[in-house]
Design a protein around this motif. Structure first.
Motif, PDB file in Angstrom:
ATOM      1  N   UNK A   1       0.832  -1.208   0.000  1.00  0.00           N
ATOM      2  CA  UNK A   1       0.000   0.000   0.000  1.00  0.00           C
ATOM      3  C   UNK A   1       0.866   1.258   0.000  1.00  0.00           C
ATOM      4  N   UNK A   2       1.894   1.258   0.816  1.00  0.00           N
ATOM      5  CA  UNK A   2       2.786   2.419   0.886  1.00  0.00           C
ATOM      6  C   UNK A   2       3.522   2.652  -0.433  1.00  0.00           C
ATOM      7  N   UNK A   3       3.945   1.577  -1.074  1.00  0.00           N
ATOM      8  CA  UNK A   3       4.664   1.722  -2.337  1.00  0.00           C
ATOM      9  C   UNK A   3       3.749   2.292  -3.413  1.00  0.00           C
ATOM     10  N   UNK A   4       2.539   1.771  -3.499  1.00  0.00           N
ATOM     11  CA  UNK A   4       1.581   2.284  -4.489  1.00  0.00           C
ATOM     12  C   UNK A   4       1.289   3.759  -4.252  1.00  0.00           C
ATOM     13  N   UNK A   5       1.122   4.140  -2.983  1.00  0.00           N
ATOM     14  CA  UNK A   5       0.789   5.532  -2.681  1.00  0.00           C
ATOM     15  C   UNK A   5       1.962   6.456  -3.005  1.00  0.00           C
ATOM     16  N   UNK A   6       3.151   6.102  -2.561  1.00  0.00           N
ATOM     17  CA  UNK A   6       4.298   6.994  -2.750  1.00  0.00           C
ATOM     18  C   UNK A   6       4.722   7.107  -4.210  1.00  0.00           C
ATOM     19  N   UNK A   7       4.491   6.068  -4.999  1.00  0.00           N
ATOM     20  CA  UNK A   7       4.807   6.150  -6.431  1.00  0.00           C
ATOM     21  C   UNK A   7       3.983   7.212  -7.139  1.00  0.00           C
ATOM     22  N   UNK A   8       2.813   7.532  -6.613  1.00  0.00           N
ATOM     23  CA  UNK A   8       1.973   8.562  -7.226  1.00  0.00           C
ATOM     24  C   UNK A   8       2.663   9.918  -7.220  1.00  0.00           C
ATOM     25  N   UNK A   9       3.623  10.091  -6.324  1.00  0.00           N
ATOM     26  CA  UNK A   9       4.261  11.396  -6.172  1.00  0.00           C
ATOM     27  C   UNK A   9       5.723  11.380  -6.591  1.00  0.00           C
ATOM     28  N   UNK A  10       6.057  10.384  -7.415  1.00  0.00           N
ATOM     29  CA  UNK A  10       7.392  10.332  -7.979  1.00  0.00           C
ATOM     30  C   UNK A  10       8.439   9.791  -7.041  1.00  0.00           C
TER      31      UNK A  10
ATOM     32  N   UNK B   1      15.386   6.157  -2.701  1.00  0.00           N
ATOM     33  CA  UNK B   1      15.515   6.092  -1.245  1.00  0.00           C
ATOM     34  C   UNK B   1      14.198   5.747  -0.570  1.00  0.00           C
ATOM     35  N   UNK B   2      13.091   6.325  -1.036  1.00  0.00           N
ATOM     36  CA  UNK B   2      11.791   6.024  -0.435  1.00  0.00           C
ATOM     37  C   UNK B   2      11.421   4.568  -0.675  1.00  0.00           C
ATOM     38  N   UNK B   3      11.659   4.076  -1.885  1.00  0.00           N
ATOM     39  CA  UNK B   3      11.376   2.666  -2.180  1.00  0.00           C
ATOM     40  C   UNK B   3      12.209   1.753  -1.284  1.00  0.00           C
ATOM     41  N   UNK B   4      13.452   2.141  -1.018  1.00  0.00           N
ATOM     42  CA  UNK B   4      14.291   1.360  -0.120  1.00  0.00           C
ATOM     43  C   UNK B   4      13.726   1.369   1.300  1.00  0.00           C
ATOM     44  N   UNK B   5      13.223   2.523   1.723  1.00  0.00           N
ATOM     45  CA  UNK B   5      12.606   2.607   3.051  1.00  0.00           C
ATOM     46  C   UNK B   5      11.413   1.660   3.153  1.00  0.00           C
ATOM     47  N   UNK B   6      10.590   1.638   2.108  1.00  0.00           N
ATOM     48  CA  UNK B   6       9.408   0.788   2.129  1.00  0.00           C
ATOM     49  C   UNK B   6       9.798  -0.688   2.098  1.00  0.00           C
TER      50      UNK B   6
END
Length: 547
Positions: free
Chosen positions: A63-72, A76-81
């Protein structure tokens, strides 16, 4: 970076006592304090033991990955998730979405979350991920829709509510024209700098990819903090709501017990001599329901109460049985949302919360959830006070020295200090002479009123009215004279006012008023990087940061 601690007056004695650890009696109202090195390991071990009682890490990560991808968000964020998927704990803090991030305290909260994650990771020896919880479920549009930009005084730029139901900020659609108009006003207010056009281009590009204020907020936060691995989460994300279904059912079924727990905690707070921050109304379910037809302008968000074995809103226009509400929790959980007392429980169910970053007001009402955590067999996470800053721009210290203005004078007695400075340059004794004139007039006029009153009572009343009129005219002329004197020092006074407006705008802390885009325009993002380099201090003390 030059830092200076400065104690601000607090209207939250309970939160201040927690931050400074000045009252050992309140320890039972909170999780461990972040200055205690042992609590980090203890909480980390608890999270590992309780992993099966929370949302599965893999489901949360998707869910977090799908949401954060909406904002580019990539890298680093993908690694956090991915770290969350692998079992990493998180430091989480949240705020309602605001125009271009809203007041500076939002930036300070994001900085604290990132700093606290680094601090915690060093203590538990495992990855700790920073997470920003966007409270997109909130429906107070007037709190979210504006930004204050410093001109000669703070200027409010706002987007009017587009109409329709009183629904959440995340469900309130904006048009491209509304966002463009706000940006045009921002461009007109801000001075020209090398950063202005790139910043405006960023805001326009992110507006183009946004349907709501929450989207725009998330885009800008990602731009500012994505490289630091800050993961975003919208509380009103329908995909996230599906993960919350079981907890909603618990909150519904055990609502009466939870109400008792909130009251028990409130009584404990009062017994210690503190005020309760968020009173729980009798019968309040502490849950909101979105109701109505989305096709008719959106679903209204309304607070539910337990009434005669059912759940109803205050007006009684919505009534549901417990089974019907549980059915919504199971089949359409996106129609439910939390309030300030149930949100901490939901947050701890959804995320592996090592610690939560809170402002002083939030700390005060979290104390009321202490018994509800225990009731549900949960433990309150570590509470990290949000770091608090006033940013002092490079030109301000020289101006403060010029007018002998200390920061304490700006926040405690600026009007008196300003007037004293002006009075020192007043060579005509305007106030003294007008005061003497008033006294002489009163002395001369009193016998006349006595005379006409003896002739006819009505003339006495007329005389009193006439006297007041003449005194008002004298006062008017006195004020005009003082205004003329003040105009002689207009440039200097404007300079003093700009100092005050920058450090303490509108008589409030800078971080609660001014918007980040003003500093972005002047300094790019360097000032944020410098805040991220500031020493992590888990005591909530206010600090002056000299840019």
């Amino acid at each position: 970076m030059e830092l200076e601690s400065f104690p601000l007056p607090s209207n939250q004695p309970l939160a201040e006592a927690y931050c400074l650890q000045s009252d050992s009696r309140i320890a039972g109202l909170f999780g461990g304090h972040p200055s205690d090195e042992g609590v980090w390991q203890a909480r980390s071990a608890y999270l590992r033991e309780q992993r099966d009682s929370r949302v599965p890490a893999e489901s949360l990560a998707r869910v977090l990955l799908d949401y954060n991808r909406r904002f580019g968000s990539e890298g680093t964020v993908a690694q956090s998730i991915e770290s969350i998927a692998q079992g990493a704990s998180v430091i989480v803090g949240g705020q309602q979405a605001g125009l271009w991030t809203g007041p500076l305290l939002v930036i300070h909260k994001a900085v604290t979350i990132i700093q606290a994650a680094k601090h915690a990771e060093a203590r538990v020896g495992q990855p700790v991920v920073p997470v920003f919880w966007i409270a997109g479920e909130d429906h107070d549009w007037e709190e979210a829709n504006h930004a204050y930009i410093q001109a000669d005084a703070p200027r409010k730029i706002a987007i009017a509510h587009p109409g329709g139901a009183k629904t959440s900020v995340s469900r309130t659609k904006l048009t491209a024209a509304e966002m463009k108009a706000a940006l045009q006003e921002l461009a007109a207010v801000l001075p020209d700098t090398p950063n202005k056009q790139p910043m405006l281009a960023m805001l326009q590009a992110t507006a183009d990819g946004s349907a709501t204020l929450t989207d725009w907020f998330a885009h800008v936060l990602t731009h500012l903090f994505g490289e630091h691995g800050l993961v975003l989460l919208d509380a009103d994300d329908p995909a996230l709501r599906k993960l919350e279904s079981d907890m909603f059912r618990t909150l519904i079924e055990r609502g009466g017990e939870l109400e008792g727990a909130y009251r028990q905690a409130g009584a404990a707070i009062r017994s210690l001599g503190y005020k309760v921050q968020a009173e729980s109304a009798e019968g309040c379910a502490n849950l909101f329901l979105f109701h109505g037809n989305p096709a008719d302008g959106g679903q209204e968000r309304t607070l539910l109460y337990r009434r005669e074995g059912e759940f109803a809103n205050r007006r009684g226009t919505v009534r549901l049985t417990a089974d019907e509400l549980i059915g919504i929790a199971e089949q359409a959980p996106e129609r439910l949302s939390n309030n300030v007392l149930t949100r901490p429980l939901m947050q701890d169910y959804v995320l592996p919360v090592l610690a939560t970053v809170l402002g002083q007001g939030e700390i005060a009402y979290w104390a009321q959830t202490s018994e509800s955590f225990r009731l549900l067999g949960m433990e309150m996470p570590i509470i990290v006070p949000r770091m608090s800053f006033t940013l002092v721009e490079p030109h301000l210290p020289k101006q403060m020295d010029k007018y002998s203005l200390g920061f304490n004078e700006v926040i405690e007695r600026y009007a008196a200090k300003r007037q004293a400075w002006l009075d020192e340059r007043e060579e005509w004794a305007i106030g003294e002479k007008f005061g003497k004139t008033r006294a002489q007039f009163e002395e001369l006029y009193a016998p006349l009123i006595e005379l006409v009153s003896s002739l006819e009572p009505g003339l006495g009343r007329l005389g009193d009215t006439n006297r007041e009129r003449i005194l008002r005219e004298i006062a008017y002329l006195e004020q005009r004279a003082k205004d003329a004197h003040e105009r002689r020092f207009d440039a200097a006074l404007r300079q003093m006012d700009r100092v005050a407006h920058s450090l303490w705008p509108g008589g409030k802390p800078q971080e609660r008023v001014l918007n980040a885009m003003q500093l972005y325009n002047q300094y790019g993002v360097d000032w944020i990087k410098r805040l991220l380099e500031a020493p992590f201090e888990p005591d909530g003390r206010h600090r002056l940061v000299y840019l």
